[in-house]
Design an enzyme around this catalytic site. Structure first.
Site, short mmCIF file in Angstrom:
data_model
loop_
_atom_site.label_atom_id
_atom_site.label_comp_id
_atom_site.label_asym_id
_atom_site.label_seq_id
_atom_site.Cartn_x
_atom_site.Cartn_y
_atom_site.Cartn_z
CD GLN A 51 -2.65 1.65 0.47
OE1 GLN A 51 -2.65 1.11 -0.63
NE2 GLN A 51 -3.44 2.65 0.75
CG ASP A 69 7.92 4.75 4.67
OD1 ASP A 69 8.29 4.65 5.85
OD2 ASP A 69 6.73 4.64 4.30
CG ASP A 71 2.76 2.63 3.92
OD1 ASP A 71 3.72 2.81 4.69
OD2 ASP A 71 2.09 3.55 3.43
CG ASP A 121 4.71 3.04 8.45
OD1 ASP A 121 5.53 2.94 9.37
OD2 ASP A 121 4.29 4.13 8.03
CG ASP A 193 -6.33 5.65 16.50
OD1 ASP A 193 -5.51 5.71 17.44
OD2 ASP A 193 -6.56 6.60 15.73
CD GLN A 207 -6.01 5.11 0.91
OE1 GLN A 207 -4.81 4.90 0.86
NE2 GLN A 207 -6.66 5.24 2.04
#
Length: 215
Positions: A51, A69, A71, A121, A193, A207
């Protein structure tokens, strides 16, 4: 005035290098393989996929001491009605300690993993809990359309369709449409979260598809 050549040269100058691309592929593939083989997590992990800007081919070349980086989204069958965000993320701590001791840190809605050549991540998510939606989304998330390691730039034939297959070089691409939005859009993933103690909705496939349809 035609500026296509200059624009392409500009993109080459700001996009990740081939070495950086290999670094994020190595780091992400290793993590995904370890997750699928882990004896504890394999019971709850449905799929993992790329992602973020890397997958969408919008990444900018890291400068200085910064690393690429990437995801990685982990789709699980955790029941978010019965499991708190903290409990859900705690399930992954033994795995991280086993494979990435001293290299990981908890974040509000993910885990950060810092390697010498790439930052990752790790985003934990949960499928919808009603059986019909869960079964439909499991098939989609386990399809090559989602599991592919190629970016949108590397395979422009990509479609969000569980029948999609990567196109070998020189082969005739498939003629597929994307899955009708009504089949998947009403079924987002749920994101823990810890900072607020709630599960929120997220739709990473939407997305990716948004960028794909703009190209």
């Amino acid at each position: 005035m035609e500026l296509k050549a200059q624009f392409n040269e500009f993109l080459r100058e700001i996009r990740p290098t081939d070495r950086q691309k290999e670094d994020w592929k190595t780091g992400s593939n290793t993590l995904r393989s370890r997750l699928s083989a882990d004896k504890d997590l394999s019971e709850i992990v449905v799929a993992t996929f790329l992602q973020g800007s890397i997958r969408r081919s919008t990444a900018i070349r890291p400068t200085g001491d910064k690393r690429p980086d990437v995801d990685i989204v982990v789709v699980t069958d955790i029941n978010y009605h019965e499991t708190t965000p903290q409990q859900a993320m705690d399930k992954f701590v033994p795995f991280l300690e086993r494979y990435y001791p001293g290299k990981w840190r908890p974040q509000g809605r993910s885990f950060g993993i810092e390697l010498s050549y790439v930052d990752i991540d790790l985003v934990i998510t949960a499928l919808p809990t009603d059986s019909a939606s869960r079964q439909a989304m499991e098939r989609l998330y386990r399809s090559k359309s989602v599991l592919t390691n190629d970016t949108l730039e590397e395979d422009a034939t990509w479609r969000l369709n569980e029948r999609w297959q990567p196109t070998p070089f020189g082969s005739q691409p498939q003629t597929l449409d994307d899955e009708p939005a009504g089949n998947w859009r009403p079924n987002p993933l749920f994101l823990p979260d810890r900072d607020v103690g709630n599960w929120g909705r997220t739709h990473p496939l939407a997305q990716i598809l948004l960028i794909a349809t703009e190209n």
